[in-house]
Design a protein around this motif. Structure first.
Motif: not given
Length: 535
Positions: A242-243, A246, A316-317
């Motif tokens: 997810e990061t 991404s 998070s990204a």
């Protein structure tokens, strides 16, 4: 509502605006209201740009709950601390010694002892592993009924049993270790291609060890992003997918490929573990941005590589990109100045090398000209010496010839009487056209006739002198030492043409007969050369 004016922003606000727009690619005029609502905090603004703004502003609610200042304007430390926490500091004024990054020791990474569990221990934990996987798959929908700490405890126990039951990772050199990390990362998180084969994710990990990458970043004045992964951590896979993988993070890496080096490692490897200890990693996943730190009180970079940003734990990204971009923007000025200084030093060095090369070429040309001048002077000196020697030899030959003529003239016998029966009368026409008639003895050698012609002027002057007044010098002349006379003419009888040369020898009576009319014929130099060639 009036359009915001960028020129009225402070230096810190303009720097925050530049960092925000470099991450989000949003128009600067449209980005200013969002940054104003976020109190110019880049991280909060980036998070709201990608995740959306909340219904209520936590910062506004917190500020509204603070007590109003009294008439005495008492300082509210809580309010000031809240404002200080929301405002980002663009640059660090002092570098902590804990942030200094040094080279790690990789001397023992290859020859480490490898622990291998016993076969009995692996057999015992194999049924446990199988049962856990079955129950995890069946009861996963009811996982919310089990407390979180129990789930993590079982997961850690299972991971330890699996780690002990399989073969330990083989220690490799730093470069091979980095390539193994990239290969395993690609195999684990790669996407399926059109041909069914696994394609590597678009993360530009460098294929060199940590020390070499650190030296490269220091030499090239680039940023170095270190990513440390721990497969045993619960959030490792989720954070990677997810990061790290991404589109936002990949786009950020692609846009900063020229000034950012990405290095990754698995803490199960010795080198990555030592890197985590050096960077004081306390939680995984972990990311750190490294660059040359600045000298305290000056904007110039120091020689030490320092950590300017840490991202600890799952982030998070947008938050990770915002942190990295903010740190890079804060230190970009000093690196740009350092690159300019490095380029100036390189240009100065190149100019000095070109000047030295031009000086060497000019010096070589001067040396070549001096050498040619010396050779020309030496050749001229030798030619002059040879000319002088030739003139000296010519003068000597002239003197020797004059002395030989005088010596030979005095050695010639006088003309025999007319009453002598064997006297031979010879008429000789000289090159001047004068005809000379003289008598010789028949048994006289042919060379005497040649000597008479050669020394005619001497003989003529001697015979014309009065009797009793002989010049004593004519009879005191000695033959020149080392001189060999060569006659430059030959005696020829015109009709029929007969050449009376000296090579055949003989007496005058034998060769000429009772009398003869002879012509003095000069020998040309070309004829002498032909005769020498025939010999």
């Amino acid at each position: 509502m009036s359009t915001p004016d960028i020129s009225q922003l402070t230096a810190a606000q303009q720097e925050a605006l530049q960092t925000y727009t470099s991450v989000t690619d949003q128009d600067p005029i449209a980005a200013i209201p969002l940054l104003q609502r976020c109190e110019w905090n880049v991280q909060i603004a980036v998070a709201r740009f990608f995740d959306g703004e909340p219904a209520s502003d936590p910062l506004t609610e917190a500020q509204s709950q603070l007590p109003t200042a009294s008439a005495r304007q008492t300082t509210n430390l809580q309010y000031e601390s809240l404002l200080a926490a929301t405002q980002s500091s663009p640059r660090t004024t002092r570098v902590s010694p804990e942030d200094v990054v040094t080279r790690v020791d990789t001397s023992g990474t290859v020859n480490e002892p490898v622990y291998r569990p016993s076969t009995l221990f692996s057999i015992i934990f194999t049924p446990v592993n199988i049962l856990y996987r079955v129950f995890t798959t069946v009861l996963s929908p009811f996982g919310f009924l089990v407390p979180t700490f129990l789930s993590r405890l079982f997961h850690r126990l299972l991971y330890q049993s699996q780690a002990q039951s399989r073969t330990q990772r083989r220690a490799l050199p730093p470069a091979e270790n980095a390539r193994r990390f990239i290969r395993e990362f690609s195999e684990e998180y790669g996407t399926e291609g059109h041909d069914g084969e696994s394609s590597a994710p678009l993360l530009p990990f460098t294929e060199s060890g940590f020390n070499l990458t650190l030296d490269t970043a220091k030499k090239d004045l680039k940023f170095m992003l270190v990513v440390l992964l721990s497969p045993s951590h619960d959030d490792n896979n989720t954070w990677i997918r997810e990061t790290l993988l991404s589109p936002q993070f990949k786009s950020f890496l692609d846009s900063h490929r020229s000034d950012l080096i990405l290095w990754g490692g698995d803490v199960r490897d010795s080198e990555a573990y030592q890197v985590s200890a050096s960077l004081q990693c306390t939680k995984f996943p972990f990311a750190a941005l490294i660059c040359q730190g600045s000298e305290p009180g000056s904007g110039s970079p120091s020689g030490a590589m320092t950590v300017v940003m840490r991202a600890v734990g799952p982030t998070s990204a947008p938050e990770l990109v915002a942190k990295i971009a903010s740190a890079m923007t804060a230190h970009q000025t000093q690196l740009t100045a350092a690159r300019a200084q490095q380029a100036e030093r390189q240009a100065t060095q190149n100019l000095r090398m070109e000047q030295d090369s031009a000086y060497e070429r000019s010096l070589a040309q001067d040396r070549e000209r001096a050498r040619r001048r010396r050779e020309e002077e030496e050749a001229a000196r030798k030619a002059e010496m040879e000319a002088q020697e030739q003139a000296r030899l010519a003068e000597k030959r002239k003197r020797d010839l004059e002395q030989w003529k005088r010596w030979r003239a005095q050695s010639l016998p006088g003309e025999p009487d007319t009453e002598l029966k064997d006297a031979i009368r010879v008429s000789v026409r000289l090159p001047s056209g004068e005809r000379v008639i003289r008598r010789f003895r028949a048994d006289a050698d042919m060379e005497e006739l040649y000597a008479f012609v050669e020394c005619y002027e001497m003989v003529k002057s001697r015979d014309s002198e009065k009797q009793g007044e002989e010049d004593e010098d004519d009879y005191d002349v000695e033959e020149p030492e080392g001189y060999e006379h060569e006659y430059k003419f030959r005696l020829v009888s015109p009709m029929p043409r007969t050449v009376f040369d000296l090579e055949k020898g003989g007496s005058i009576g034998t060769r000429v007969g009772k009398g003869a009319n002879l012509i003095v014929e000069p020998i040309e130099e070309d004829e002498e050369d032909e005769n020498e060639d025939e010999d």
